[in-house]
Design a protein around this motif. Structure first.
Motif, short mmCIF file in Angstrom:
data_model
loop_
_atom_site.label_atom_id
_atom_site.label_comp_id
_atom_site.label_asym_id
_atom_site.label_seq_id
_atom_site.Cartn_x
_atom_site.Cartn_y
_atom_site.Cartn_z
N TYR A 140 0.85 -1.18 0.00
CA TYR A 140 0.00 0.00 0.00
C TYR A 140 0.89 1.23 0.00
CZ TYR A 140 -3.93 -3.03 1.31
OH TYR A 140 -4.89 -4.01 1.33
N ALA A 141 0.54 2.21 -0.82
CA ALA A 141 1.40 3.39 -0.95
C ALA A 141 1.60 4.12 0.37
CB ALA A 141 0.82 4.35 -1.99
N ASN A 142 0.64 4.03 1.28
CA ASN A 142 0.76 4.73 2.56
C ASN A 142 1.39 3.87 3.66
OD1 ASN A 142 -1.36 2.97 3.00
ND2 ASN A 142 -2.78 4.51 3.79
N ASP A 143 1.95 2.73 3.30
CA ASP A 143 2.68 1.89 4.27
C ASP A 143 3.93 2.65 4.72
OD1 ASP A 143 4.25 -0.05 5.57
OD2 ASP A 143 3.42 -1.66 4.34
N ARG A 144 4.06 2.84 6.02
CA ARG A 144 5.21 3.60 6.54
C ARG A 144 6.53 2.97 6.18
NH1 ARG A 144 0.80 6.46 6.84
NH2 ARG A 144 0.87 8.20 8.31
N MET A 145 6.52 1.70 5.81
CA MET A 145 7.72 1.03 5.32
C MET A 145 8.34 1.80 4.16
SD MET A 145 8.22 -0.87 2.27
CE MET A 145 6.62 -1.55 1.92
N SER A 184 -3.63 -0.63 -5.41
CA SER A 184 -3.50 0.52 -6.31
C SER A 184 -4.69 1.46 -6.30
CB SER A 184 -3.24 0.02 -7.75
OG SER A 184 -1.96 -0.55 -7.83
N ASN A 185 -5.46 1.43 -5.22
CA ASN A 185 -6.50 2.44 -5.03
C ASN A 185 -5.81 3.78 -4.78
OD1 ASN A 185 -8.50 4.19 -3.95
ND2 ASN A 185 -9.66 2.45 -3.17
N PRO A 186 -6.10 4.81 -5.58
CA PRO A 186 -5.39 6.09 -5.43
C PRO A 186 -5.63 6.79 -4.10
CG PRO A 186 -7.21 6.29 -6.98
CD PRO A 186 -7.04 4.84 -6.71
N MET A 187 -6.64 6.37 -3.35
CA MET A 187 -6.87 7.02 -2.05
C MET A 187 -5.70 6.77 -1.09
SD MET A 187 -8.82 9.12 -0.65
CE MET A 187 -10.22 9.11 -1.77
N TYR A 188 -4.96 5.68 -1.28
CA TYR A 188 -3.79 5.45 -0.43
C TYR A 188 -2.70 6.49 -0.70
CZ TYR A 188 -6.05 1.00 0.54
OH TYR A 188 -6.96 0.05 0.92
N MET A 189 -2.66 7.03 -1.91
CA MET A 189 -1.67 8.06 -2.23
C MET A 189 -2.03 9.39 -1.59
SD MET A 189 -2.05 5.68 -4.63
CE MET A 189 -1.17 4.54 -5.66
N ASP A 190 -3.30 9.54 -1.16
CA ASP A 190 -3.70 10.76 -0.48
C ASP A 190 -2.92 10.93 0.83
OD1 ASP A 190 -5.63 13.07 -0.24
OD2 ASP A 190 -6.16 11.97 1.58
N ASP A 191 -2.71 9.86 1.55
CA ASP A 191 -1.89 9.93 2.77
C ASP A 191 -0.48 10.40 2.46
OD1 ASP A 191 -3.91 9.14 4.48
OD2 ASP A 191 -3.29 7.04 4.55
N VAL A 192 0.08 9.87 1.37
CA VAL A 192 1.44 10.25 0.98
C VAL A 192 1.49 11.74 0.64
CG1 VAL A 192 3.35 9.78 -0.59
CG2 VAL A 192 1.84 7.91 0.11
N ALA A 193 0.48 12.21 -0.08
CA ALA A 193 0.44 13.62 -0.45
C ALA A 193 0.28 14.52 0.77
CB ALA A 193 -0.71 13.87 -1.44
N ALA A 194 -0.46 14.05 1.77
CA ALA A 194 -0.63 14.83 2.99
C ALA A 194 0.63 14.83 3.84
CB ALA A 194 -1.81 14.28 3.79
N ASP A 195 1.29 13.70 3.91
CA ASP A 195 2.48 13.57 4.76
C ASP A 195 3.73 14.15 4.11
OD1 ASP A 195 0.99 12.33 6.73
OD2 ASP A 195 1.38 10.31 5.95
N PHE A 196 3.72 14.27 2.78
CA PHE A 196 4.84 14.87 2.04
C PHE A 196 4.28 15.96 1.11
CE2 PHE A 196 6.21 10.61 3.16
CZ PHE A 196 7.52 10.80 3.61
N PRO A 197 3.88 17.09 1.67
CA PRO A 197 3.18 18.10 0.86
C PRO A 197 4.02 18.74 -0.23
CG PRO A 197 3.69 18.95 3.05
CD PRO A 197 3.98 17.48 3.08
N ASP A 198 5.35 18.58 -0.15
CA ASP A 198 6.21 19.14 -1.19
C ASP A 198 6.63 18.10 -2.23
OD1 ASP A 198 6.24 21.70 0.01
OD2 ASP A 198 7.79 21.06 1.41
N LEU A 199 6.25 16.85 -2.01
CA LEU A 199 6.60 15.78 -2.95
C LEU A 199 5.70 15.85 -4.16
CD1 LEU A 199 8.14 13.15 -3.64
CD2 LEU A 199 6.35 11.91 -2.37
N LYS A 200 6.29 15.91 -5.35
CA LYS A 200 5.51 15.93 -6.58
C LYS A 200 5.05 14.50 -6.90
CE LYS A 200 9.04 18.05 -8.36
NZ LYS A 200 10.01 18.72 -9.27
N ILE A 201 3.75 14.31 -6.98
CA ILE A 201 3.15 12.99 -7.14
C ILE A 201 2.33 12.95 -8.42
CG2 ILE A 201 1.47 11.35 -6.19
CD1 ILE A 201 2.26 12.41 -3.39
#
Length: 294
Positions: A140-145, A184-201
């Motif tokens: 999952y894209a939002n896995d802290r791993m 590959s549900n894109p909602m998991y990438m929402d966590d990544v976008a929130a936790d890394f607001p400067d990361l271009k996704i």
């Protein structure tokens, strides 16, 4: 090898943000790679029965006057296919930087080893992006791993491009080749976008069956874009076309998914879509220039 140079973007007619470099991967006769590629060709009705080489890809795009982001996919852990080593792909692509913009791929399961590799690729080569395929890589894209790897990418100013939605990988094969669509549900990438607001996704593909989730994330998070690869535009759902024409016009990116879908096919079908004329140049080139910083 010197750091990667960028193509002369002023001269090209478009930037394809999503093409694959896979040719050297299946070097063992018993690893199933050839069967996998044959299935992919059938699924996408591709003219390529086996992936073209990087030089062949460059020649195609040079003839079309299109620049292309190209990347391998490191999914050794889940698939057993030997990865196309990033350095090897970069060395080959370095002879074709008039049209190619190489990204790389690291399975986040590689942990600290992968983080060190990412830092080295950014510092030594000037790599501008990293490809992730949650279904093929089994996470999952939002896995802290995966977060230490994202942090390295973010610190280096590079892009994280995620496959989203259903995949042709394994489609129709027993058990779907073990590929699990849920990752590959894109909602998991929402966590990544929130936790890394400067990361271009970049969320790759129309995200069937989660198209509205992808549009929601891209609308809500300023650092999230959508690439339109993997589908012929004639199959785009109406809501996607509506968002291209309106509130996400500055965040939509042309992508083909070469070699399974060619730019010729994609562009011909895109020309038939009811897209406002002033938006077409944004999708085909201007938005990619913005996220790539060129």
């Amino acid at each position: 090898m010197p750091k990667l140079k960028l193509p002369d973007i002023e001269k090209v007619v478009a930037i394809d943000i999503h093409t694959h470099a896979e040719e050297p991967c299946g070097m063992h006769g018993d690893d199933g790679y050839d069967d996998f590629q044959a299935q992919m060709a059938e699924y996408f009705k591709s003219p390529h029965k086996h992936p073209p080489t990087v030089p062949e890809t460059a020649a195609y795009y040079r003839a079309k006057n299109i620049a292309a982001v190209i990347f391998p996919v490191d999914a050794e852990r889940e698939t057993g296919f030997r990865r196309y080593k990033n350095e090897e792909m970069l060395e080959i692509a370095s002879d074709h930087l008039d049209v190619l913009i190489p990204f790389v791929s690291i399975d986040p399961h590689k942990g600290k080893l992968g983080v060190r590799e990412a830092k080295r690729l950014i510092e030594d080569y000037g790599v501008r992006g990293f490809k992730f395929h949650p279904t093929m890589q089994g996470f999952y894209a939002n896995d802290r791993m995966a977060y230490p790897l994202y942090e390295a990418i973010n610190d280096g100013g590079a892009i994280a491009l995620f496959h989203t939605g259903q995949t042709g990988v394994g489609s129709g094969m027993p058990g779907g080749m073990g590929m699990r669509l849920k990752y590959s549900n894109p909602m998991y990438m929402d966590d990544v976008a929130a936790d890394f607001p400067d990361l271009k996704i970049i969320l790759a593909h129309p995200s069937f069956p989660w198209q509205e989730e992808a549009l929601s994330v891209a609308t809500h998070k300023p650092n999230v874009y959508i690439d339109l690869s993997g589908w012929s535009p004639k199959y785009f759902p109406p809501i996607l076309v509506r968002y291209i024409n309106s509130i996400l016009q500055d965040k939509m990116l042309f992508g083909s998914d070469w070699p399974v879908i060619t730019p010729d096919r994609w562009l011909a079908d895109f020309a038939k879509l009811d897209i406002r004329e002033e938006i077409r140049p944004k999708v085909l080139k201007a938005n990619a220039r913005k996220i790539l910083g060129i």
